[in-house]
Design a protein around this motif. Structure first.
Motif, PDB file in Angstrom:
ATOM      1  N   ASP A  71       0.830  -1.205   0.000  1.00 31.51           N
ATOM      2  CA  ASP A  71       0.000   0.000   0.000  1.00 31.51           C
ATOM      3  C   ASP A  71       0.872   1.266   0.000  1.00 31.51           C
ATOM      4  O   ASP A  71       1.597   1.517   0.966  1.00 31.51           O
ATOM      5  CB  ASP A  71      -0.913  -0.021   1.227  1.00 31.51           C
ATOM      6  CG  ASP A  71      -1.924   1.108   1.232  1.00 31.51           C
ATOM      7  OD1 ASP A  71      -1.771   2.098   0.463  1.00 31.51           O
ATOM      8  OD2 ASP A  71      -2.879   1.022   2.021  1.00 31.51           O
ATOM      9  N   PHE A  72       0.805   2.040  -1.079  1.00 29.03           N
ATOM     10  CA  PHE A  72       1.665   3.219  -1.242  1.00 29.03           C
ATOM     11  C   PHE A  72       1.429   4.265  -0.149  1.00 29.03           C
ATOM     12  O   PHE A  72       2.316   5.071   0.142  1.00 29.03           O
ATOM     13  CB  PHE A  72       1.477   3.847  -2.626  1.00 29.03           C
ATOM     14  CG  PHE A  72       0.204   4.625  -2.779  1.00 29.03           C
ATOM     15  CD1 PHE A  72       0.180   5.993  -2.552  1.00 29.03           C
ATOM     16  CD2 PHE A  72      -0.983   3.995  -3.131  1.00 29.03           C
ATOM     17  CE1 PHE A  72      -0.994   6.715  -2.676  1.00 29.03           C
ATOM     18  CE2 PHE A  72      -2.163   4.710  -3.257  1.00 29.03           C
ATOM     19  CZ  PHE A  72      -2.168   6.075  -3.021  1.00 29.03           C
ATOM     20  N   ARG A  73       0.247   4.255   0.488  1.00 32.33           N
ATOM     21  CA  ARG A  73      -0.028   5.250   1.535  1.00 32.33           C
ATOM     22  C   ARG A  73       0.899   5.063   2.738  1.00 32.33           C
ATOM     23  O   ARG A  73       1.118   5.988   3.511  1.00 32.33           O
ATOM     24  CB  ARG A  73      -1.490   5.189   1.968  1.00 32.33           C
ATOM     25  CG  ARG A  73      -2.438   5.662   0.859  1.00 32.33           C
ATOM     26  CD  ARG A  73      -3.864   5.402   1.204  1.00 32.33           C
ATOM     27  NE  ARG A  73      -4.048   3.936   1.278  1.00 32.33           N
ATOM     28  CZ  ARG A  73      -5.224   3.335   1.307  1.00 32.33           C
ATOM     29  NH1 ARG A  73      -6.322   4.046   1.310  1.00 32.33           N
ATOM     30  NH2 ARG A  73      -5.305   2.022   1.367  1.00 32.33           N
ATOM     31  N   ASN A  74       1.451   3.854   2.900  1.00 32.38           N
ATOM     32  CA  ASN A  74       2.409   3.593   3.975  1.00 32.38           C
ATOM     33  C   ASN A  74       3.847   3.907   3.548  1.00 32.38           C
ATOM     34  O   ASN A  74       4.767   3.735   4.315  1.00 32.38           O
ATOM     35  CB  ASN A  74       2.331   2.125   4.413  1.00 32.38           C
ATOM     36  CG  ASN A  74       1.008   1.808   5.065  1.00 32.38           C
ATOM     37  OD1 ASN A  74       0.427   2.639   5.751  1.00 32.38           O
ATOM     38  ND2 ASN A  74       0.507   0.605   4.832  1.00 32.38           N
ATOM     39  N   ARG A  75       4.023   4.322   2.318  1.00 34.73           N
ATOM     40  CA  ARG A  75       5.323   4.679   1.728  1.00 34.73           C
ATOM     41  C   ARG A  75       6.367   3.580   1.911  1.00 34.73           C
ATOM     42  O   ARG A  75       7.410   3.778   2.520  1.00 34.73           O
ATOM     43  CB  ARG A  75       5.807   6.012   2.283  1.00 34.73           C
ATOM     44  CG  ARG A  75       4.782   7.098   2.007  1.00 34.73           C
ATOM     45  CD  ARG A  75       5.212   8.457   2.333  1.00 34.73           C
ATOM     46  NE  ARG A  75       5.720   8.610   3.672  1.00 34.73           N
ATOM     47  CZ  ARG A  75       5.900   9.770   4.264  1.00 34.73           C
ATOM     48  NH1 ARG A  75       5.587  10.872   3.646  1.00 34.73           N
ATOM     49  NH2 ARG A  75       6.377   9.847   5.476  1.00 34.73           N
ATOM     50  N   PRO A  76       6.087   2.383   1.347  1.00 37.01           N
ATOM     51  CA  PRO A  76       7.041   1.281   1.455  1.00 37.01           C
ATOM     52  C   PRO A  76       8.208   1.460   0.483  1.00 37.01           C
ATOM     53  O   PRO A  76       8.013   1.813  -0.684  1.00 37.01           O
ATOM     54  CB  PRO A  76       6.207   0.057   1.070  1.00 37.01           C
ATOM     55  CG  PRO A  76       5.170   0.596   0.136  1.00 37.01           C
ATOM     56  CD  PRO A  76       4.877   2.001   0.611  1.00 37.01           C
ATOM     57  N   ILE A  77       9.408   1.245   0.984  1.00 34.67           N
ATOM     58  CA  ILE A  77      10.598   1.361   0.134  1.00 34.67           C
ATOM     59  C   ILE A  77      11.505   0.143   0.343  1.00 34.67           C
ATOM     60  O   ILE A  77      11.434  -0.541   1.357  1.00 34.67           O
ATOM     61  CB  ILE A  77      11.408   2.644   0.429  1.00 34.67           C
ATOM     62  CG1 ILE A  77      11.893   2.666   1.883  1.00 34.67           C
ATOM     63  CG2 ILE A  77      10.609   3.891   0.053  1.00 34.67           C
ATOM     64  CD1 ILE A  77      12.894   3.774   2.197  1.00 34.67           C
ATOM     65  N   PHE A  78      12.333  -0.102  -0.663  1.00 35.45           N
ATOM     66  CA  PHE A  78      13.454  -1.016  -0.545  1.00 35.45           C
ATOM     67  C   PHE A  78      14.678  -0.149  -0.329  1.00 35.45           C
ATOM     68  O   PHE A  78      14.813   0.922  -0.949  1.00 35.45           O
ATOM     69  CB  PHE A  78      13.656  -1.819  -1.837  1.00 35.45           C
ATOM     70  CG  PHE A  78      12.500  -2.711  -2.207  1.00 35.45           C
ATOM     71  CD1 PHE A  78      12.098  -3.751  -1.379  1.00 35.45           C
ATOM     72  CD2 PHE A  78      11.832  -2.531  -3.404  1.00 35.45           C
ATOM     73  CE1 PHE A  78      11.045  -4.594  -1.738  1.00 35.45           C
ATOM     74  CE2 PHE A  78      10.786  -3.370  -3.774  1.00 35.45           C
ATOM     75  CZ  PHE A  78      10.389  -4.400  -2.941  1.00 35.45           C
ATOM     76  N   MET A  79      15.595  -0.585   0.536  1.00 39.81           N
ATOM     77  CA  MET A  79      16.839   0.143   0.761  1.00 39.81           C
ATOM     78  C   MET A  79      18.005  -0.815   0.596  1.00 39.81           C
ATOM     79  O   MET A  79      17.972  -1.948   1.062  1.00 39.81           O
ATOM     80  CB  MET A  79      16.892   0.728   2.174  1.00 39.81           C
ATOM     81  CG  MET A  79      16.058   1.958   2.345  1.00 39.81           C
ATOM     82  SD  MET A  79      16.449   2.853   3.860  1.00 39.81           S
ATOM     83  CE  MET A  79      15.765   1.769   5.083  1.00 39.81           C
ATOM     84  N   GLY A  80      19.020  -0.318  -0.073  1.00 38.60           N
ATOM     85  CA  GLY A  80      20.221  -1.119  -0.251  1.00 38.60           C
ATOM     86  C   GLY A  80      21.442  -0.226  -0.258  1.00 38.60           C
ATOM     87  O   GLY A  80      21.340   0.993  -0.133  1.00 38.60           O
ATOM     88  N   LEU A  81      22.573  -0.858  -0.431  1.00 32.35           N
ATOM     89  CA  LEU A  81      23.809  -0.098  -0.524  1.00 32.35           C
ATOM     90  C   LEU A  81      23.966   0.355  -1.965  1.00 32.35           C
ATOM     91  O   LEU A  81      23.547  -0.344  -2.887  1.00 32.35           O
ATOM     92  CB  LEU A  81      24.991  -0.975  -0.103  1.00 32.35           C
ATOM     93  CG  LEU A  81      24.823  -1.675   1.249  1.00 32.35           C
ATOM     94  CD1 LEU A  81      26.091  -2.446   1.596  1.00 32.35           C
ATOM     95  CD2 LEU A  81      24.482  -0.708   2.353  1.00 32.35           C
TER      96      LEU A  81
END
Length: 178
Positions: A71-81
């Motif tokens: 759900d984009f309203r929760n602002r989900p992201i992937f994070m990496g180096l």
């Protein structure tokens, strides 16, 4: 005159807008992250460490892309180096508590896939001020990306009201030509 710095909310709106079309996006955005005690991220010996900025060690920028399968309203992201081949993931440890691990995976493969990949996802929550936020694990609600109060310690996961630091500054870095 220096341009006005964007708030975390503005950065997230821009990120999700820019990454609407999976066919045209080629690279993740790079972000500088530091906790509210001015400890930056460094990658050494396969660990992500939070420490004061030092002229002899370059800080580790974080590669970021949205996860549009949640759900984009929760602002989900992937994070990496930066470099796109190592990503942050939350997994259960042997003592059954969530832990932060760095796995070999291309962040853009996660972005292009249609699976939720909750263990690789963090919700960006503006907290403290317009320029600070915390990162809640999508796989383990109530667990957040955290740093120790002590410098030169591994970045991990912590709970609200715990001893760890959960608030971060999160600022997009202008891309550099390759």
């Amino acid at each position: 005159m220096e341009p006005q710095k964007k708030t975390v909310d503005e950065e997230m709106k821009d990120l999700f807008r820019e990454f609407k079309d999976k066919e045209t996006v080629k690279d993740p955005w790079n972000f500088r992250m530091w906790d509210i005690e001015h400890k930056y991220f460094f990658y050494e010996n396969n660990d992500l460490i939070a420490a004061p900025l030092d002229s002899r060690t370059p800080e580790q920028l974080m590669a970021v892309v949205p996860n549009d399968n949640l759900d984009f309203r929760n602002r989900p992201i992937f994070m990496g180096l930066t470099g796109k081949t190592k990503v942050l993931s939350c997994l259960k440890s042997t003592n059954d508590e969530p832990q932060l691990v760095i796995l070999e995976k291309d962040i853009m493969d996660l972005y292009r896939d249609t699976k939720e990949f909750k263990n690789f996802s963090f919700y960006v929550i503006t907290k403290g001020s317009l320029s600070t936020c915390c990162f809640e694990s999508a796989a383990f609600p109530g667990w957040f990306l955290s740093t120790s109060i002590q410098p030169n310690m591994q970045v991990g996961l912590g709970k609200l009201k715990g001893p760890e630091i959960l608030l971060f500054h999160f600022e997009k870095v202008a891309s550099t030509p390759k």
